[in-house]
Write a protein that holds these residues in place. Sequence first.
Motif, mmCIF file in Angstrom:
data_model
loop_
_atom_site.group_PDB
_atom_site.id
_atom_site.type_symbol
_atom_site.label_atom_id
_atom_site.label_comp_id
_atom_site.label_asym_id
_atom_site.label_seq_id
_atom_site.Cartn_x
_atom_site.Cartn_y
_atom_site.Cartn_z
ATOM 1 N N ARG A 245 -66.202 43.851 27.971
ATOM 2 C CA ARG A 245 -65.279 43.061 29.006
ATOM 3 C C ARG A 245 -64.521 42.154 28.629
ATOM 4 N NH1 ARG A 245 -67.799 43.878 34.077
ATOM 5 N NH2 ARG A 245 -69.905 44.986 33.875
ATOM 6 N N GLY A 246 -63.348 42.063 29.253
ATOM 7 C CA GLY A 246 -62.383 41.208 28.738
ATOM 8 C C GLY A 246 -60.948 41.472 29.358
ATOM 9 N N GLY A 247 -60.339 40.462 29.660
ATOM 10 C CA GLY A 247 -58.873 40.378 30.400
ATOM 11 C C GLY A 247 -59.275 41.081 31.792
ATOM 12 N N GLY A 248 -60.031 40.904 32.539
ATOM 13 C CA GLY A 248 -60.326 41.770 33.777
ATOM 14 C C GLY A 248 -60.452 43.091 33.567
ATOM 15 N N LEU A 249 -60.768 43.566 32.570
ATOM 16 C CA LEU A 249 -61.078 45.075 32.386
ATOM 17 C C LEU A 249 -62.685 45.561 31.737
ATOM 18 C CD1 LEU A 249 -59.022 47.610 32.829
ATOM 19 C CD2 LEU A 249 -58.668 47.365 30.427
ATOM 20 N N THR A 250 -62.999 46.539 32.257
ATOM 21 C CA THR A 250 -64.332 46.846 31.567
ATOM 22 C C THR A 250 -64.100 48.192 30.815
ATOM 23 O OG1 THR A 250 -65.565 45.935 33.354
ATOM 24 C CG2 THR A 250 -66.652 47.431 32.066
ATOM 25 N N ARG A 251 -64.417 47.866 29.428
ATOM 26 C CA ARG A 251 -64.465 49.145 28.624
ATOM 27 C C ARG A 251 -65.773 49.780 28.205
ATOM 28 N NH1 ARG A 251 -61.538 44.651 27.792
ATOM 29 N NH2 ARG A 251 -59.082 44.881 27.435
ATOM 30 N N TYR A 252 -65.606 51.284 28.417
ATOM 31 C CA TYR A 252 -67.290 51.817 28.280
ATOM 32 C C TYR A 252 -67.170 52.477 26.820
ATOM 33 C CZ TYR A 252 -66.968 51.093 33.398
ATOM 34 O OH TYR A 252 -67.252 50.507 34.483
ATOM 35 N N VAL A 253 -67.780 51.874 25.996
ATOM 36 C CA VAL A 253 -67.702 52.326 24.613
ATOM 37 C C VAL A 253 -68.894 53.259 24.273
ATOM 38 C CG1 VAL A 253 -67.750 51.345 22.388
ATOM 39 C CG2 VAL A 253 -66.982 49.844 24.096
ATOM 40 N N ILE A 254 -68.319 54.436 23.412
ATOM 41 C CA ILE A 254 -69.300 55.372 23.221
ATOM 42 C C ILE A 254 -70.148 54.889 22.130
ATOM 43 C CG2 ILE A 254 -69.480 57.976 22.501
ATOM 44 C CD1 ILE A 254 -68.233 57.242 25.307
ATOM 45 N N THR A 255 -71.386 55.017 22.116
ATOM 46 C CA THR A 255 -72.182 54.433 21.172
ATOM 47 C C THR A 255 -72.868 55.614 20.417
ATOM 48 O OG1 THR A 255 -74.181 54.285 22.735
ATOM 49 C CG2 THR A 255 -72.642 52.522 22.430
#
Length: 255
Positions: A245-255
């Motif tokens: 999360r950051g800058g009002g955005l949620t990033r879904y990272v492939i693990t």
Amino acid sequence: MASSDLDQLCSHINEKIGNIKKSLSLRNCGQVPNSKTILSKIGDEIMVINELLNKLEIEIQFQEQTTNSLKELCASLEEDYKDVEHLKENIPPHLPQVTVTQNSGNVSDLDSEEPVKVEEPAVTKKPSKEQRNIKEMPFITSEEFNGIPAYMKSRLTYCQINDVIKEINKAVVSKYKILHQPKKSMSSVARNLYHRFMDEETKDTKGHYFVVEADIKEFTALKVDKRFHVMLNILRHCRRLSEVRGGGLTRYVIT
């Protein structure tokens, strides 16, 4: 005493008298030499018949047990057949399709002594920038699905979760194909998406593949609703992705 009762009593007495007469007759026959031989043979035959009846009874019991076992086997096979038909009609769409190819020639016509020519694999060219491998999310296994807490997966099925993984992978591939594309060959739409993708990068996502909700809406038909976020919770539980999360955005990272 009623007449019917008197008739039954008379019939019973007459039957007893008849049995006594037969017994006396057989007794007298036993004293005759010729009759003794016949009666002895009859006795032997009765013993043989008795043994045969015992064997027949044992065989009948065995056949009854065999019949019961066959009925149980038939019931089990019917259940297995129903399971196979259910699996056949509900094959998960994400599984790879197997294709079988047959040679047009007859196998028997081949000479077994003729050496087999093995073709060497062609040297693969180094992938260009546009052909980079893009990391995709592995599908959930049945064991992992069974390990998901019931409160988390609710009524979601194994196939539904893997369908979402398939769509998220579609968004990942579509996004990074644009990022790997030469800028000179980009359309105006692709160039705008490229700039958005670069703006969403952070130091925490550097070197990782990720998507945001806008990518899901752009490249897939998934609805970003409550059910979708339940799916994301399950994928986090199964360690298929993580959130940055950051800058009002949620990033879904492939693990």
